[in-house]
Design a protein around this motif. Structure first.
Motif, PDB file in Angstrom:
ATOM      1  N   PRO A 148       0.764  -1.362   0.004  1.00  0.00           N
ATOM      2  CA  PRO A 148      -0.026   0.091   0.045  1.00  0.00           C
ATOM      3  C   PRO A 148       0.878   1.264   0.056  1.00  0.00           C
ATOM      4  O   PRO A 148       1.899   1.308   0.678  1.00  0.00           O
ATOM      5  CB  PRO A 148      -0.858   0.034   1.290  1.00  0.00           C
ATOM      6  CG  PRO A 148      -0.753  -1.489   1.581  1.00  0.00           C
ATOM      7  CD  PRO A 148       0.667  -1.997   1.255  1.00  0.00           C
ATOM      8  N   GLU A 191      -5.984  -2.752   3.666  1.00  0.00           N
ATOM      9  CA  GLU A 191      -6.051  -1.935   2.523  1.00  0.00           C
ATOM     10  C   GLU A 191      -7.447  -2.494   1.911  1.00  0.00           C
ATOM     11  O   GLU A 191      -7.554  -3.686   1.830  1.00  0.00           O
ATOM     12  CB  GLU A 191      -5.040  -1.915   1.466  1.00  0.00           C
ATOM     13  CG  GLU A 191      -5.297  -1.179   0.311  1.00  0.00           C
ATOM     14  CD  GLU A 191      -3.986  -1.387  -0.665  1.00  0.00           C
ATOM     15  OE1 GLU A 191      -3.602  -0.367  -1.366  1.00  0.00           O
ATOM     16  OE2 GLU A 191      -3.387  -2.378  -0.911  1.00  0.00           O
ATOM     17  N   GLY A 251      -6.460   2.916   2.499  1.00  0.00           N
ATOM     18  CA  GLY A 251      -5.583   2.344   3.530  1.00  0.00           C
ATOM     19  C   GLY A 251      -5.558   2.904   4.858  1.00  0.00           C
ATOM     20  O   GLY A 251      -5.759   3.994   4.864  1.00  0.00           O
TER      21      GLY A 251
END
Length: 716
Positions: A456, A614, A626
């Protein structure tokens, strides 16, 4: 002033009050064990102010069979201001524990019985004074007080004074009471003969003005200073208290101050005693050395302060207590705030002083995470094929868009979103073998790309893996990954530098620059995917050449670097369609290289961790939201063991040592919480972040940090 000395006796004693003697007394310097010779008219041996401290070597220099008490009270009065006892009676002298060597030198029959405080009623021959000076030097006097004067000085007395000065004795002379622009020639000639071993003393009043009767500094200004000599309280005789005036009575106060220094610092020569007293004098009159006050007015407290460049005892390495001798790393946070590092330092005269070096330590400045995330202006360029890819960024803040070697670095999106190697060049050598090189980028991004990690993209809260807890600059890195029956094996190496988190100013090296030292990283990592779960385990070595987790210390400590073994564990779980849960843990064990003042041992452990969740395709197919909670690398336990000078012997001129622990674990604990969205917006890539930061930089006293960041970029 220590309250123990604030007595009625002390308050009656003008000289000790005016010249800050109690500061030295509070440190244990009272003149004990130091002999002051008084070349004068003798001393009253029955005076209780001198009981038990008149040397049995006291004598009539003329060997005329006379009592050393004499018929004149000048010598007794002079000795009172230097050495009167601290006995809650009368007044106290500046060196109240000193030994008195009374040397009667007045010509036989020249003194008028019961004459006033001045010795003008007595006659003294240069031969008697010369013999007294030689006798005093032969019999252990460290200071010779001569509150006498006159016109001229014979070669005999000049030679005697020069010889005494060469043997380490300080001679203190009265400037004279004629109100002239120059000291009496007796004093000036002896000053010239002694070549720095003489102090000439004038008189000031209670307001610091030169007394009208006092001779000025004149051409002898570099060896001239003043002390209280006008209406000085008090001498008690036959039930009467007398205020006395004259350079005869300012002179013994300087002699007594020299005795205090000689007790505290027995290594000092007479010339060094003179330099210290003169250079520490309170500057009055025209700035600097002048023809009236010379070097200024006696200041005992300042004379007991370090002078010149300091060095750690035993090392010789210069240490400036006003500067920074240690700069912590980010992982150490506020650890230095409550530290204590007592040590012995020497000044230019090899005088030992105890200080706390912890006061010269500084913690690293907390990272400006928001500014670091959005503060740069960059252009990213990437290109590639199935077998090779390249990526780099250009500093767009340069109006000429010049490509400079030092400005090349990869953006986060290239490393973690665009699936392009976070490096200069990456190539697939075979279906199961890939290799990458990076310039001005670390190996962590290379490894992540070779492993095919899909991380992420958070702007503020960093992942724990790869966090070194310091400011790093990577020069070059390399990674090689081999696929083995479902397992991935990756080797990586990196060469760069550790940047100090706070300046350490060294006069011979620093000019406002931030220090950096070499560092290398070597790692091996295993990774594998188990259905919806992917995991990796890495072991790495961080080898620092002169730093400790990025913390830096003055050369005097002799820190020769440190080795840290980091264990990194990462897990990623596709827990449902579009949902991913991630976790990372880093644990480090640091071994400090011993040597110099760094003692053996010093085990240090550190940790960093992060958890994130996420959700992909939140409002569009290609966006993601996220949430991450993380703790940057923090020293959890451990201390730097330093072998510091803890005592000092003036007999051997060598220090004793003791191990001092400098704790490196902070009281604060930085926690970062970030909610981040990324996706496409208005024909460009956008990222939005909201974050909360507790205890920034692991500083418990710093206010929490909250903020938001928005970033948008577009391809051209």
């Amino acid at each position: 002033m220590p309250t123990a000395f604030n007595t009625a006796e002390f308050r009656r004693s003008d000289g000790p009050v005016a010249h800050n003697a109690a500061t030295a007394w509070g440190g244990g310097s009272t003149g004990k064990g130091v002999t002051i010779a008084f070349v004068d008219t003798g001393i009253d041996v029955d005076n209780p102010e001198f009981a038990g401290r008149i040397s049995p070597l006291s004598k009539d220099i003329l060997n005329a069979g006379r009592d050393i008490s004499g018929s004149d009270n000048h010598g007794t009065r002079v000795a009172t201001f230097a050495s009167a006892a601290r006995n809650d009676s009368g007044v106290v002298g500046i060196a109240y524990d000193s030994t008195i060597l009374a040397l009667r030198t007045d010509d036989v029959g020249s003194c008028v019985p019961g004459s006033s405080g001045s010795a003008s009623g007595c006659l003294f021959s240069d031969g008697a004074i010369a013999d007294a000076v030689t006798y005093a030097a032969d019999n252990g006097a460290k200071v010779i007080n001569i509150s006498l004067g006159g016109d001229g000085a014979t070669a005999q007395v000049r030679n005697a004074v020069a010889a005494a000065a060469n043997r380490g004795v300080l001679i203190v002379l009265a400037a004279g009471n004629g109100g002239e622009d120059e000291p009496e020639s007796f004093a000036t000639l002896l000053d010239t003969a002694a070549a720095g071993g003489v102090i000439i003393v004038g008189s000031v009043d209670a307001n610091g003005a030169l007394s009208s009767f006092s001779n000025k500094a004149g051409a002898q200004n570099s060896h001239y200073m003043a002390a209280l000599g006008e209406d000085v309280c008090c001498v008690y005789e036959s039930g009467t208290a007398y205020l006395l005036s004259g350079t005869s009575f300012s002179t013994p106060q300087v002699s007594a101050a020299a005795a205090l220094l000689a007790q505290a610092f027995p290594n000092l020569t007479g010339r060094e005693l003179a330099e210290i007293l003169l250079s520490s004098a309170y500057d009055v009159g025209a700035p600097g050395t002048d023809a009236v006050f010379g070097r200024g007015i006696l200041d005992i407290a300042k004379a007991f302060q370090p002078i010149g460049t300091l060095s750690l005892a035993g090392s010789g390495a210069p240490v400036a207590l006003a500067d920074v001798t240690g700069a912590g790393a980010s992982a150490m946070g506020d650890a230095f705030a409550t530290a204590a590092l007592p040590a012995i330092v020497l000044d230019k005269y090899r005088r030992a002083f105890e200080t706390d070096l912890a006061g010269t330590l500084r913690g690293a400045r907390p990272a400006e995470r928001l500014r670091n995330a959005v503060g740069g202006q960059q252009r990213q360029i990437s290109l590639g094929s199935a077998k090779i890819s390249l990526a780099f960024s250009i500093d767009a803040s340069d109006p000429h868009l010049g490509l400079r070697q030092g400005d090349l670095h990869l953006g986060i999106e290239d490393a973690e979103q665009a699936r392009v190697l976070a490096a200069r060049v990456a190539t697939r050598l075979a279906p199961d073998l890939a290799m990458g090189f990076a310039f001005a980028e670390g190996a962590n991004g290379l490894v992540a790309q070779l492993q095919g990690q899909d991380r992420p993209a958070f702007m503020i809260a960093q992942e724990a893996a790869g966090d070194t807890g310091s400011l790093n600059r990577s020069d070059v890195s390399f990674a090689l990954r081999k696929q083995l029956d479902g397992w991935g094996l990756t080797f990586a190496a990196e060469r760069g530098a550790i940047l100090s988190g706070a300046e350490i100013r060294r006069a011979y090296e620093m000019r406002g620059r931030q220090l950096e030292s070499g560092a290398s990283t070597y790692s091996v990592a295993f990774d594998r995917r188990f259905g919806d779960l992917d995991a990796s385990l890495a072991l790495s070595l961080l080898a620092e050449e002169r730093t400790l987790l990025g913390g830096r210390f003055h050369d005097a400590f002799g820190l020769a670097g440190a080795d840290t073994i980091f264990l990194d564990a990462r897990l990623g779980w596709e827990l449902a369609a579009g949902w991913r849960l991630g976790a990372a843990l880093r644990h480090g064990q640091t071994k400090v290289h011993s040597g110099g003042l760094v003692a053996r041992g010093s085990p240090i452990s550190s940790t960093a961790w992060s958890f994130d969740l996420e959700r992909r395709a939140v409002v569009a197919e290609d966006d993601a939201l996220g949430f991450r909670v993380s703790q940057p690398l923090r020293v959890e336990a451990g201390a730097l063991n330093l072998l510091l000078p803890s005592s000092y012997s003036y007999e051997t001129l060598l220090p004793g040592y003791a191990v001092r622990e400098l704790g490196l674990s902070p009281t604060g604990r930085e926690l970062l919480v970030e909610l981040a969205w990324r996706g496409f917006l208005l024909e460009g890539s956008a990222a939005v972040s909201l974050f909360y930061r507790a205890d920034p930089g692991h500083y418990a006293t710093l206010p929490d940090d909250t903020g938001a960041a928005v970033r948008w970029s577009r391809e051209f």
